[in-house]
Design an enzyme around this catalytic site. Structure first.
Site, PDB file in Angstrom:
ATOM      1  N   TYR A  10       0.728  -1.215  -0.297  1.00 49.20           N
ATOM      2  CA  TYR A  10      -0.078  -0.090   0.340  1.00 49.20           C
ATOM      3  C   TYR A  10       0.850   0.859  -0.274  1.00 49.20           C
ATOM      4  O   TYR A  10       0.374   1.989  -0.971  1.00 49.20           O
ATOM      5  CB  TYR A  10      -0.881   0.013   1.617  1.00 49.20           C
ATOM      6  CG  TYR A  10      -1.822   1.347   1.487  1.00 49.20           C
ATOM      7  CD1 TYR A  10      -1.551   2.128   0.477  1.00 49.20           C
ATOM      8  CD2 TYR A  10      -1.772   1.158   3.128  1.00 49.20           C
ATOM      9  CE1 TYR A  10      -2.905   2.920   0.802  1.00 49.20           C
ATOM     10  CE2 TYR A  10      -2.544   2.833   3.237  1.00 49.20           C
ATOM     11  CZ  TYR A  10      -2.945   3.930   2.345  1.00 49.20           C
ATOM     12  OH  TYR A  10      -4.275   4.999   2.278  1.00 49.20           O
ATOM     13  N   ILE A  11       1.615   1.256   1.004  1.00 49.45           N
ATOM     14  CA  ILE A  11       2.056   2.743   1.033  1.00 49.45           C
ATOM     15  C   ILE A  11       3.766   3.040   0.345  1.00 49.45           C
ATOM     16  O   ILE A  11       3.982   3.918  -0.317  1.00 49.45           O
ATOM     17  CB  ILE A  11       2.973   2.800   2.516  1.00 49.45           C
ATOM     18  CG1 ILE A  11       1.866   2.970   3.610  1.00 49.45           C
ATOM     19  CG2 ILE A  11       3.399   4.214   2.849  1.00 49.45           C
ATOM     20  CD1 ILE A  11       1.795   2.923   4.862  1.00 49.45           C
ATOM     21  N   ASP A  55      12.687 -12.213  -0.665  1.00 48.68           N
ATOM     22  CA  ASP A  55      12.525 -12.236   0.441  1.00 48.68           C
ATOM     23  C   ASP A  55      13.611 -11.317   1.103  1.00 48.68           C
ATOM     24  O   ASP A  55      14.829 -12.939   1.030  1.00 48.68           O
ATOM     25  CB  ASP A  55      12.221 -13.469   1.341  1.00 48.68           C
ATOM     26  CG  ASP A  55      10.616 -13.019   2.034  1.00 48.68           C
ATOM     27  OD1 ASP A  55       9.711 -14.074   2.299  1.00 48.68           O
ATOM     28  OD2 ASP A  55      11.687 -13.639   3.535  1.00 48.68           O
ATOM     29  N   PHE A  77       9.660  -0.171   3.345  1.00 46.49           N
ATOM     30  CA  PHE A  77       8.868  -0.606   3.730  1.00 46.49           C
ATOM     31  C   PHE A  77       8.375  -2.089   4.057  1.00 46.49           C
ATOM     32  O   PHE A  77       8.033  -2.596   4.659  1.00 46.49           O
ATOM     33  CB  PHE A  77       8.166   0.385   2.718  1.00 46.49           C
ATOM     34  CG  PHE A  77       7.542   1.612   2.569  1.00 46.49           C
ATOM     35  CD1 PHE A  77       7.086   2.709   2.960  1.00 46.49           C
ATOM     36  CD2 PHE A  77       8.677   1.573   0.959  1.00 46.49           C
ATOM     37  CE1 PHE A  77       6.760   3.794   2.232  1.00 46.49           C
ATOM     38  CE2 PHE A  77       8.280   3.390   0.639  1.00 46.49           C
ATOM     39  CZ  PHE A  77       7.587   4.674   0.947  1.00 46.49           C
ATOM     40  N   ALA A  78       8.524  -2.682   3.735  1.00 42.07           N
ATOM     41  CA  ALA A  78       8.455  -4.164   3.577  1.00 42.07           C
ATOM     42  C   ALA A  78       8.653  -4.235   4.891  1.00 42.07           C
ATOM     43  O   ALA A  78      10.051  -4.441   5.689  1.00 42.07           O
ATOM     44  CB  ALA A  78       9.646  -4.696   2.772  1.00 42.07           C
ATOM     45  N   TYR A 145       4.694  -5.433  17.346  1.00 45.49           N
ATOM     46  CA  TYR A 145       4.940  -5.655  16.046  1.00 45.49           C
ATOM     47  C   TYR A 145       5.779  -3.904  16.046  1.00 45.49           C
ATOM     48  O   TYR A 145       6.721  -3.704  15.823  1.00 45.49           O
ATOM     49  CB  TYR A 145       3.955  -4.772  15.961  1.00 45.49           C
ATOM     50  CG  TYR A 145       3.755  -3.376  14.248  1.00 45.49           C
ATOM     51  CD1 TYR A 145       4.687  -3.620  12.878  1.00 45.49           C
ATOM     52  CD2 TYR A 145       3.092  -2.062  14.383  1.00 45.49           C
ATOM     53  CE1 TYR A 145       4.783  -2.723  12.002  1.00 45.49           C
ATOM     54  CE2 TYR A 145       3.141  -2.085  13.872  1.00 45.49           C
ATOM     55  CZ  TYR A 145       4.191  -1.854  12.689  1.00 45.49           C
ATOM     56  OH  TYR A 145       3.852  -0.758  11.441  1.00 45.49           O
ATOM     57  N   ASN A 174      -1.245   7.294  11.362  1.00 45.92           N
ATOM     58  CA  ASN A 174      -2.912   5.796  10.864  1.00 45.92           C
ATOM     59  C   ASN A 174      -3.020   6.404   9.585  1.00 45.92           C
ATOM     60  O   ASN A 174      -3.106   8.259   8.752  1.00 45.92           O
ATOM     61  CB  ASN A 174      -3.873   6.237  11.485  1.00 45.92           C
ATOM     62  CG  ASN A 174      -4.057   5.116  12.843  1.00 45.92           C
ATOM     63  OD1 ASN A 174      -3.005   5.279  13.743  1.00 45.92           O
ATOM     64  ND2 ASN A 174      -4.898   4.187  12.329  1.00 45.92           N
ATOM     65  N   LEU A 194      -9.276   0.716   9.076  1.00 40.43           N
ATOM     66  CA  LEU A 194     -10.811   1.431   9.767  1.00 40.43           C
ATOM     67  C   LEU A 194     -11.604   1.875   9.081  1.00 40.43           C
ATOM     68  O   LEU A 194     -12.442   1.875   8.251  1.00 40.43           O
ATOM     69  CB  LEU A 194     -10.476   2.475  10.373  1.00 40.43           C
ATOM     70  CG  LEU A 194     -12.410   3.912  10.861  1.00 40.43           C
ATOM     71  CD1 LEU A 194     -12.871   2.839  11.471  1.00 40.43           C
ATOM     72  CD2 LEU A 194     -11.541   5.214  11.627  1.00 40.43           C
TER      73      LEU A 194
HETATM   74  N1  UFG Z   1     -11.429   0.246  14.092  1.00 39.63           N
HETATM   75  C1  UFG Z   1     -13.076   0.105  14.461  1.00 39.63           C
HETATM   76  N2  UFG Z   1     -13.710  -0.417  13.368  1.00 39.63           N
HETATM   77  C2  UFG Z   1     -12.675  -1.457  12.213  1.00 39.63           C
HETATM   78  C3  UFG Z   1     -11.999  -1.305  12.112  1.00 39.63           C
HETATM   79  C4  UFG Z   1     -11.111  -0.617  12.865  1.00 39.63           C
HETATM   80  O1  UFG Z   1     -13.194   0.792  15.314  1.00 39.63           O
HETATM   81  O2  UFG Z   1     -13.443  -2.329  10.940  1.00 39.63           O
HETATM   82  C5  UFG Z   1     -11.034   1.189  14.844  1.00 39.63           C
HETATM   83  C6  UFG Z   1     -10.052   0.475  15.652  1.00 39.63           C
HETATM   84  O3  UFG Z   1     -10.908   0.031  16.686  1.00 39.63           O
HETATM   85  C7  UFG Z   1      -9.431   1.830  16.015  1.00 39.63           C
HETATM   86  C8  UFG Z   1      -9.673   3.356  14.711  1.00 39.63           C
HETATM   87  O4  UFG Z   1     -10.222   2.257  13.933  1.00 39.63           O
HETATM   88  O5  UFG Z   1      -9.259   2.511  17.124  1.00 39.63           O
HETATM   89  C9  UFG Z   1      -8.178   2.304  14.186  1.00 39.63           C
HETATM   90  O6  UFG Z   1      -8.289   1.807  13.757  1.00 39.63           O
HETATM   91  P1  UFG Z   1      -6.952   0.665  12.459  1.00 39.63           P
HETATM   92  O7  UFG Z   1      -7.500  -0.439  12.345  1.00 39.63           O
HETATM   93  O8  UFG Z   1      -7.331   1.429  11.483  1.00 39.63           O
HETATM   94  O9  UFG Z   1      -5.773   1.511  12.817  1.00 39.63           O
HETATM   95  P2  UFG Z   1      -4.450   1.300  14.194  1.00 39.63           P
HETATM   96  O10 UFG Z   1      -5.080   2.822  14.553  1.00 39.63           O
HETATM   97  O11 UFG Z   1      -4.907   0.120  14.737  1.00 39.63           O
HETATM   98  O12 UFG Z   1      -3.026   0.778  12.963  1.00 39.63           O
HETATM   99  C10 UFG Z   1      -2.660   1.785  12.742  1.00 39.63           C
HETATM  100  C11 UFG Z   1      -1.373   0.673  11.557  1.00 39.63           C
HETATM  101  C12 UFG Z   1      -0.976  -0.009  12.591  1.00 39.63           C
HETATM  102  C13 UFG Z   1       0.102   1.217  13.150  1.00 39.63           C
HETATM  103  C14 UFG Z   1      -0.662   1.831  14.882  1.00 39.63           C
HETATM  104  C15 UFG Z   1      -0.136   2.392  15.641  1.00 39.63           C
HETATM  105  O13 UFG Z   1      -2.528   0.329  10.852  1.00 39.63           O
HETATM  106  O14 UFG Z   1      -0.046  -0.076  12.044  1.00 39.63           O
HETATM  107  O15 UFG Z   1      -1.280   2.409  13.531  1.00 39.63           O
HETATM  108  O16 UFG Z   1      -1.019   2.264  17.034  1.00 39.63           O
HETATM  109  F1  UFG Z   1       1.086   0.228  14.645  1.00 39.63           F
END
Ligand code: UFG
Length: 330
Positions: A10-11, A55, A77-78, A145, A174, A194
């Site tokens: 993606y990124i 890899d 990025f990988a 992670y 995010n 999200l």
């Molecule tokens: N969320 C929902 N429903 C969903 C998906 C997410 O309510 O279907 C909420 C999550 O609980 C969270 C927010 O939306 O509160 C954001 O969630 P994401 O999964 O989109 O992103 P994260 O904050 O969990 O993760 C991101 C990056 C990770 C990184 C992290 C750091 O994707 O790689 O931020 O906290 F590690």
């Protein structure tokens, strides 16, 4: 030639476009486990892109790459990047994100390639002591992670002192949105993020959108995050690489917008952008989600003169266009 690891993801793929449009020749190295060959094919139509499948955990693959190409610098990025999965399977994360990166760094040193931009994460901070989070905030990750990324940050510091390897570490918040011209976008086969999950619930009737927890100590009870547009984000990688070329100095920067936005606010913005009422369900909290994470980004503004230009509305619009197109293509 600039090596971009994870350039089919993606990124990474958005970064490839940004560097191509700035005139760079790009070599992509990707194992295509999370990334997609269709993305590589699209990128090849945009500019001078070479692709090698391999890899990072396989040292011979990495050595071959450096033997076969004249590499000037690396944008790395990988990595695996799912918090929840890392808790269940830490070995996978340490093997790929740490051992794989060590293979890359050691091969770089052997070949006298001394410049790297590294994708780190706000997950290295853990539960914040204060927000907005600046780069001096203590780093106490609460999942493998985040720990794997912090380990690499420390390795990079040591390699700078010992081998003069210069790095810029970028701690992402995010990341959202897609290419303005809708050529590429976010494409995870098991989507957990999200915005794509909200969009999928609109496009695929079988997918219901769930909000994970509405009892956090935040403005509306849902988690607060900092949503940074992917094109703004990748531009900071180019500025970072050019800073390395010019200043030959290591540094670390947060990449976010300084705006804390709740899950409910993201959801409402999606409804407004799509002009559609979307159904949702409140679920229990997801394990390991901190209540509130958003960045202080003044450092990168002062040092690299970078600040985000695109709004969350714009990110959702581009993500939605991509999601529709990708659904049709699949
Ligand atoms: N969320 C929902 N429903 C969903 C998906 C997410 O309510 O279907 C909420 C999550 O609980 C969270 C927010 O939306 O509160 C954001 O969630 P994401 O999964 O989109 O992103 P994260 O904050 O969990 O993760 C991101 C990056 C990770 C990184 C992290 C750091 O994707 O790689 O931020 O906290 F590690």
């Amino acid at each position: 030639m600039l090596l971009i690891t994870g350039g089919a993801g993606y990124i990474g793929s958005h970064a490839v476009i940004d560097f191509l449009e700035a005139g760079y020749d790009i070599l992509i190295f990707d194992n295509l486990e999370v990334g997609h060959i269709e993305i590589i094919n699209t990128l090849k139509k945009i500019g001078n892109v070479k692709f090698e499948k391999g890899d990072l955990r396989n040292l011979a693959d990495v050595q071959k790459l450096f033997n076969n190409y004249k590499i000037d610098g690396v944008i790395h990025f990988a990595a695996y990047a799912l918090v929840e999965e890392s808790v269940k399977n830490p070995s996978k994360y340490y093997e790929n994100n740490v051992v794989g990166t060590l293979n890359l760094l050691n091969t770089m040193i052997k070949n006298d390639v001394k410049k790297i931009v590294f994708s780190s994460t706000c997950a290295t901070y853990g539960e914040p002591n204060y927000v907005p989070i600046d780069e001096n905030h203590p780093q106490n990750p609460i999942n493998p992670y985040g720990t794997s990324k912090l380990m690499v940050e420390k390795i990079l510091d040591d390699y700078d002192k010992a081998y003069d390897l210069k790095s810029i570490k970028l701690r992402y918040f995010n990341v959202v949105g897609a290419d303005s011209k809708c050529r590429i976008g976010e494409w995870h086969d098991n989507e957990t993020h999200l915005v794509p999950n909200i969009l999928k619930s609109v496009l695929q009737e079988s997918k219901e959108f769930k909000i994970f927890g509405n009892d956090y100590n935040t403005k509306d009870g849902t988690c607060v995050r900092d949503y940074i547009n992917v094109e703004d984000l990748v531009q900071a990688h180019r500025l970072s690489y050019e800073y390395l070329l010019k200043e030959n100095k290591s540094d670390v920067f947060n990449l976010g917008t300084q705006n804390g936005v709740s899950v409910k606010e993201v959801f409402e913005t999606c409804q407004n952008v799509l002009n559609k009422k979307i159904n949702y369900k409140i679920e229990n909290r997801r394990a390991g989600d901190p209540a509130m994470l958003y960045a202080d980004t003044s450092k990168i503004y002062h040092v690299l003169n970078w600040k985000p230009k695109r709004t969350l509305e714009y990110s959702i619009k581009t993500a939605s266009e991509w999601e529709k197109r990708n659904e049709q293509q699949k």
